[in-house]
Scaffold this motif. Structure first.
Motif, PDB file in Angstrom:
ATOM      1  N   MET A  63      -3.480 -32.251 -10.893  1.00 14.99           N
ATOM      2  CA  MET A  63      -4.168 -32.089 -12.176  1.00 14.99           C
ATOM      3  C   MET A  63      -5.677 -31.994 -11.991  1.00 14.99           C
ATOM      4  N   VAL A  64      -6.230 -32.845 -11.131  1.00 13.99           N
ATOM      5  CA  VAL A  64      -7.673 -32.812 -10.867  1.00 13.99           C
ATOM      6  C   VAL A  64      -8.048 -31.504 -10.189  1.00 13.99           C
ATOM      7  N   GLY A  65      -7.211 -31.038  -9.257  1.00 10.99           N
ATOM      8  CA  GLY A  65      -7.497 -29.778  -8.568  1.00 10.99           C
ATOM      9  C   GLY A  65      -7.475 -28.594  -9.516  1.00 10.99           C
ATOM     10  N   VAL A  66      -6.511 -28.553 -10.409  1.00 13.56           N
ATOM     11  CA  VAL A  66      -6.451 -27.456 -11.387  1.00 13.56           C
ATOM     12  C   VAL A  66      -7.645 -27.526 -12.323  1.00 13.56           C
ATOM     13  N   GLY A  67      -8.006 -28.717 -12.773  1.00 15.69           N
ATOM     14  CA  GLY A  67      -9.183 -28.872 -13.630  1.00 15.69           C
ATOM     15  C   GLY A  67     -10.452 -28.445 -12.923  1.00 15.69           C
ATOM     16  N   TYR A  68     -10.591 -28.829 -11.689  1.00 11.14           N
ATOM     17  CA  TYR A  68     -11.759 -28.432 -10.900  1.00 11.14           C
ATOM     18  C   TYR A  68     -11.813 -26.913 -10.751  1.00 11.14           C
TER      19      TYR A  68
END
Length: 73
Positions: A63-68
């Motif tokens: 989730m953090v990677g997609v948001g980034y």
């Protein structure tokens, strides 16, 4: 004293229900139900955390990677 009597009655009722459940289990399966020992519950909780924690961390990282990716690129 009234509270102690009520507690005693509740414990007697609990033990009677447990005895009935044990007899029903024994009648249905022909053996006594497995007993949970003192250290079993913490061991089961630890095993659950060891199974679930990596999956949750992986999902959080995803989730953090997609948001980034969407916000900064």
């Amino acid at each position: 004293m009234v509270v102690q009597e009520k507690m005693d009655q509740a414990l007697e009722l609990y033990h009677e229900r447990q005895r009935i459940k044990t007899e029903e289990y024994r009648r249905r399966y022909g053996e006594t139900p497995p007993e949970v020992e003192r250290g079993d519950v913490p061991a089961m909780i630890l095993a659950a955390f060891l199974m679930i924690l990596p999956a949750v961390l992986l999902l959080l990282l995803l989730m953090v990677g997609v948001g980034y990716f969407f916000l900064l690129h």
